[in-house]
Design an enzyme around this catalytic site. Structure first.
Site, short mmCIF file in Angstrom:
data_model
loop_
_atom_site.label_atom_id
_atom_site.label_comp_id
_atom_site.label_asym_id
_atom_site.label_seq_id
_atom_site.Cartn_x
_atom_site.Cartn_y
_atom_site.Cartn_z
N GLY A 162 103.06 -51.29 16.02
CA GLY A 162 104.25 -50.81 16.73
C GLY A 162 105.51 -51.50 16.27
CE LYS A 172 102.40 -41.93 17.99
NZ LYS A 172 101.97 -40.89 18.94
CE LYS A 231 101.71 -54.88 28.16
NZ LYS A 231 102.01 -54.71 26.70
CB SER A 287 108.82 -47.97 13.69
OG SER A 287 108.48 -47.51 14.98
NE ARG A 288 111.61 -46.40 17.84
CZ ARG A 288 110.65 -45.54 17.44
NH1 ARG A 288 109.44 -45.61 17.98
NH2 ARG A 288 110.89 -44.63 16.54
N GLY A 289 112.36 -52.05 18.21
CA GLY A 289 112.19 -52.97 19.33
C GLY A 289 111.69 -54.35 18.95
CB ILE A 290 109.47 -56.68 20.81
CG1 ILE A 290 110.39 -56.87 22.04
CG2 ILE A 290 108.71 -57.97 20.52
CD1 ILE A 290 109.65 -57.10 23.34
N GLY A 291 108.69 -55.35 18.00
CA GLY A 291 107.89 -55.39 16.78
C GLY A 291 108.76 -55.48 15.54
CE1 TYR A 347 102.98 -50.93 30.54
CE2 TYR A 347 103.78 -52.15 32.45
CZ TYR A 347 103.74 -51.95 31.09
OH TYR A 347 104.47 -52.78 30.25
#
Length: 277
Positions: free
Chosen positions: A13, A38, A168, A15-19, A164
C-alpha cells in the site's frame, strides 16, 4: 546501524499516504524500495500511483521497483516477493501498511465491506509476512513492521465499528504471535524483529479526508511523522527489538526529537487523537 543503504524494503500500500512517506524516507538512505499497490494509473480523487512513487524514490536517492499488487491475491503476493528477490537478491524489511477502513456499525456493514477489511488488513498481513519470512531469515537485521494499534480489549474501541476494529487488531495479533515465533531460540536462526507502529494523532491521509470531518484533517499531523518513526525502528537491532507496540511520537522523543510542530498540518492547533488510543 547508520542507515538503510542497500537494504531491500518491501512496502504494501505504498502508492500514497503513510506507505509513500515511508518509501521516501528509506530512499533518502539509499535503500532499495519495493512500491506495491493496485494503482497504476492516476485516480480522479486519489493522488499517486506505484510508478509516480517509484520516480520519487529515485529522485530521493534510492532504487525502486514498482509492482502492481492486490494484497487479497495469494498468488500475486508470492509473485511479487519472487520478483523482488530476483531483482534485488533478498528482502531485509517488510512494512505491512496496506489497510482498508469502514467506520460503520454492525447493521451498516455489508458482507462485502467486512470481507474487504478482513482480507486487506489481517489476511494480507499474515500472507505477505508468510511469503517474506523465508527471505527475511537470511537478512542481517530483518524487520517486519505493521501499521496497526496496540492491543486493547476495552469495548469502546469495538462498539462503533466492530468489523474494522477486529480487522486492525487482527494485524496486531499477527505481529504479537510472529514476534514470539521468530524470536532467537538458541539454534542460531536469525531473530526477526516483528513490531507494530501506530500514530498518536490522526494523520492527514486520504482515509482521514474521506472518513472524518475537515476539522479533524486540519487537526492532524503529516505522514512524515510516522515515516520518521518507522525509520528509527528499522535501524534498531532486530535481536532486541521485537514484540513492541510503538507509538510514533514516543519513538521520536526517545530518538531526541523535540520539535513536533514540524509535523502538524496546522501548527498551533489542538491535535486530534487517533483511534485506539
Amino acid at each position: 546501524m547508520s542507515g538503510l543503504r542497500d537494504k531491500v524494503i518491501f512496502i504494501t500500500g505504498s502508492s500514497r499516504g503513510i506507505g509513500r512517506e515511508i518509501a521516501l524516507r528509506c530512499a533518502r538512505d539509499g535503500a532499495k524500495v519495493v512500491i506495491t499497490g493496485k494503482t497504476v494509473e492516476a485516480h480522479a480523487k486519489l493522488p499517486g500511483t506505484i510508478h509516480s512513487v517509484a520516480e520519487e524514490v529515485l529522485q530521493a536517492g534510492g532504487q525502486a521497483l514498482a509492482i502492481q499488487l492486490d494484497v487479497r491475491d495469494e498468488q500475486a503476493i508470492q509473485a511479487a516477493v519472487a520478483q523482488t528477490v530476483a531483482q534485488f537478491g533478498g528482502i531485509d524489511v517488510l512494512v505491512n501498511n496496506a489497510s482498508a477502513i469502514s467506520l460503520s456499525g454492525t447493521l451498516e456493514t455489508p458482507a462485502k465491506k467486512l470481507d474487504l477489511m478482513w482480507d486487506v488488513n489481517m489476511r494480507a498481513t499474515f500472507l505477505v509476512s508468510q511469503a517474506c519470512i523465508p527471505h527475511l531469515k537470511r537478512a542481517a537485521n530483518p524487520h517486519i513492521l505493521t501499521l496497526s494499534p496496540p492491543l486493547n480489549l476495552d469495548a469502546k474501541w469495538f462498539a462503533p465499528h466492530v468489523a474494522y476494529s477486529i480487522s486492525k487488531y487482527g494485524m496486531s495479533l499477527c505481529a504479537l504471535g510472529m514476534a514470539k515465533e521468530f524470536a532467537a531460540d538458541g539454534s542460531g536462526a536469525k531473530c526477526i524483529g516483528v513490531n507494530c507502529l501506530w500514530p498518536r494523532t490522526t494523520i492527514a491521509t486520504s482515509a482521514i479526508e474521506f472518513n472524518f470531518p475537515e476539522a479533524i484533517l486540519r487537526a492532524s499531523r503529516k505522514p512524515a511523522i510516522v515515516a520518521d518513526a518507522a525509520h528509527a525502528i528499522l535501524l534498531r537491532d532486530s535481536g532486541t527489538c521485537s514484540g513492541f507496540f510503538f507509538i510514533d511520537e514516543e519513538v521520536l522523543r526517545a530518538s531526541g526529537v523535540k520539535d513536533f510542530e514540524q509535523y502538524a498540518v496546522s501548527p498551533g492547533e489542538r491535535l486530534y487523537n487517533d483511534l485506539f488510543l
